[in-house]
Scaffold this motif. Structure first.
Motif, PDB file in Angstrom:
ATOM      1  N   ASP A  88     -29.608  -6.876 -20.220  1.00  0.00           N
ATOM      2  CA  ASP A  88     -29.259  -7.255 -18.849  1.00  0.00           C
ATOM      3  C   ASP A  88     -29.299  -8.775 -18.684  1.00  0.00           C
ATOM      4  OD1 ASP A  88     -31.063  -4.442 -17.314  1.00  0.00           O
ATOM      5  OD2 ASP A  88     -29.091  -4.568 -18.283  1.00  0.00           O
ATOM      6  N   SER A 103     -31.496  -2.532 -22.031  1.00  0.00           N
ATOM      7  CA  SER A 103     -30.937  -1.396 -21.299  1.00  0.00           C
ATOM      8  C   SER A 103     -30.519  -0.276 -22.253  1.00  0.00           C
ATOM      9  CB  SER A 103     -29.717  -1.882 -20.493  1.00  0.00           C
ATOM     10  OG  SER A 103     -29.147  -0.816 -19.778  1.00  0.00           O
ATOM     11  N   SER A 122     -33.489   0.347 -17.634  1.00  0.00           N
ATOM     12  CA  SER A 122     -33.775  -1.016 -18.085  1.00  0.00           C
ATOM     13  C   SER A 122     -35.276  -1.140 -18.319  1.00  0.00           C
ATOM     14  CB  SER A 122     -33.322  -2.048 -17.054  1.00  0.00           C
ATOM     15  OG  SER A 122     -31.923  -2.068 -16.953  1.00  0.00           O
ATOM     16  N   HIS A 144     -21.639  -4.577 -23.458  1.00  0.00           N
ATOM     17  CA  HIS A 144     -21.529  -4.259 -22.034  1.00  0.00           C
ATOM     18  C   HIS A 144     -20.396  -3.284 -21.724  1.00  0.00           C
ATOM     19  CE1 HIS A 144     -24.059  -7.835 -20.333  1.00  0.00           C
ATOM     20  NE2 HIS A 144     -24.781  -6.876 -20.883  1.00  0.00           N
ATOM     21  N   GLY A 153     -24.691  -2.868 -17.225  1.00  0.00           N
ATOM     22  CA  GLY A 153     -25.082  -4.257 -17.478  1.00  0.00           C
ATOM     23  C   GLY A 153     -23.967  -5.256 -17.195  1.00  0.00           C
ATOM     24  N   LEU A 169     -24.389  -6.250 -13.409  1.00  0.00           N
ATOM     25  CA  LEU A 169     -25.658  -6.692 -12.810  1.00  0.00           C
ATOM     26  C   LEU A 169     -25.634  -8.187 -12.515  1.00  0.00           C
ATOM     27  CD1 LEU A 169     -28.244  -4.662 -14.910  1.00  0.00           C
ATOM     28  CD2 LEU A 169     -27.599  -4.314 -12.517  1.00  0.00           C
ATOM     29  N   LYS A 210     -29.059  -1.349 -10.280  1.00  0.00           N
ATOM     30  CA  LYS A 210     -28.445  -0.491 -11.299  1.00  0.00           C
ATOM     31  C   LYS A 210     -27.644   0.636 -10.649  1.00  0.00           C
ATOM     32  CE  LYS A 210     -30.608   0.529 -15.179  1.00  0.00           C
ATOM     33  NZ  LYS A 210     -30.011  -0.244 -16.286  1.00  0.00           N
TER      34      LYS A 210
END
Lengths: 153, 150
Positions: A91, A97, A111, B41, B52, B55, B135
């Protein structure tokens, strides 16, 4: 009548030291070695995935540090054998994650930070989502395991 | 006479519209994309975006995106290259997540124009502080997106 007993995560076998005699200690040691051998390929894959994500995070503003990577590995090691290993990423805040994709767009993600705080979210349907926090303890958190199983069905 | 009135009305309407040369308040955009700069990602196996990718960073609490209405694929990647060159470690996007802006009110996010790096650049703001809530929003955006791998 038969009953299915899921293989207990190996970490609990490593952590509990209840042997009180030489023979009991030897049996426990051999049990741990057998479990470690059984889970070795899975652990190697998990470690490799974590290392790759850590490496990729080095270009980001908040790279994943070694303590976070170790905590992430500890969480992954607690996964029941019946649950597939996650896809590993990082992250923007430096946490690791774990992501699982299920049928019909279902998605579960957790996470992990260096202190063992677990922040998770699950998407099951447009009108059905969960999210929350847990603390990494001896086993894989039950609430998260329920959400994870629901994702993979 | 009626014919002349019709011609006059057509000309008046034609020259009353401002030229659509850059994003402005008069132009309605609806398609956004989030550029993805890390291989981890997005999931190649599942052809899906990972949370991710959406975020926010700790310091900015906003997420960069760009309007892509009416642009060719090449033009869209071109904007990504411009934004990628401005990163702390310059990089080209590996993929992008295309989504409709109508999903944003559902997760209480707002669009803030930020034309400094590029006229079509925006920031998605209004993220909660709690990581699990972030999330949750990221997953909604993931499932509202179409992954485009470069």
């Amino acid at each position: 009548m038969t009953a299915y007993c899921e293989m207990a995560p190996p970490v609990s076998a490593f952590e509990r030291k209840v042997a009180v005699s030489d023979i009991a200690e030897m049996i426990q040691r051999q049990l741990n070695e057998s479990i470690e051998h059984y889970f070795a390929p899975r652990f190697e894959t998990l470690r490799s995935e974590i290392d790759a994500a850590v490496e990729e995070s080095r270009a980001s503003a908040a790279p994943v540090d070694e303590a976070t990577a170790q905590t992430a590995f500890a969480l992954g090691a607690r996964l029941p054998r019946s649950i597939p290993l996650p896809e590993v990423s990082f992250d923007p805040d430096g946490e690791m994650s774990f992501d699982w994709f299920g049928p019909s767009k279902k998605l579960f993600s957790v996470s992990i930070n260096r202190s063992g705080r677990l922040s998770y979210a699950g998407w099951f349907r447009e009108d059905s989502r969960v999210h929350g926090t847990e603390k990494l303890d001896h086993g894989f958190p039950e609430e998260m395991l329920r959400a994870l199983r629901r994702t993979l069905r | 006479m009626a014919f002349l009135k019709k011609c006059f009305a057509l000309f008046a309407e034609r020259f009353a519209k401002p030229p659509a040369t850059s994003p402005s308040a008069e132009i309605e955009y609806s398609l956004l994309c989030r550029y993805i700069f890390q291989n981890s990602h997005f999931s190649k196996i599942n052809n899906r975006v990972k949370p991710g990718a959406f975020l926010p960073s700790t310091h900015e609490q906003s997420v960069s995106a760009a309007w892509i209405d009416g642009l060719s694929n090449q033009e869209i990647w071109g904007i990504g290259d411009i934004l990628g060159a401005l990163r702390r470690v310059p990089a080209s996007p590996r993929a992008r997540a295309d989504f409709n802006s109508e999903v944003l009110p559902n997760v209480s996010l707002t669009i803030e124009p930020d034309p400094k790096p590029h006229p079509r650049h925006v920031n998605l703001s209004g993220w909660p502080v709690e990581k699990d809530a972030q999330k949750d929003i990221a997953q909604v955006l993931c499932n509202s997106s179409a992954l485009q791998v470069r």
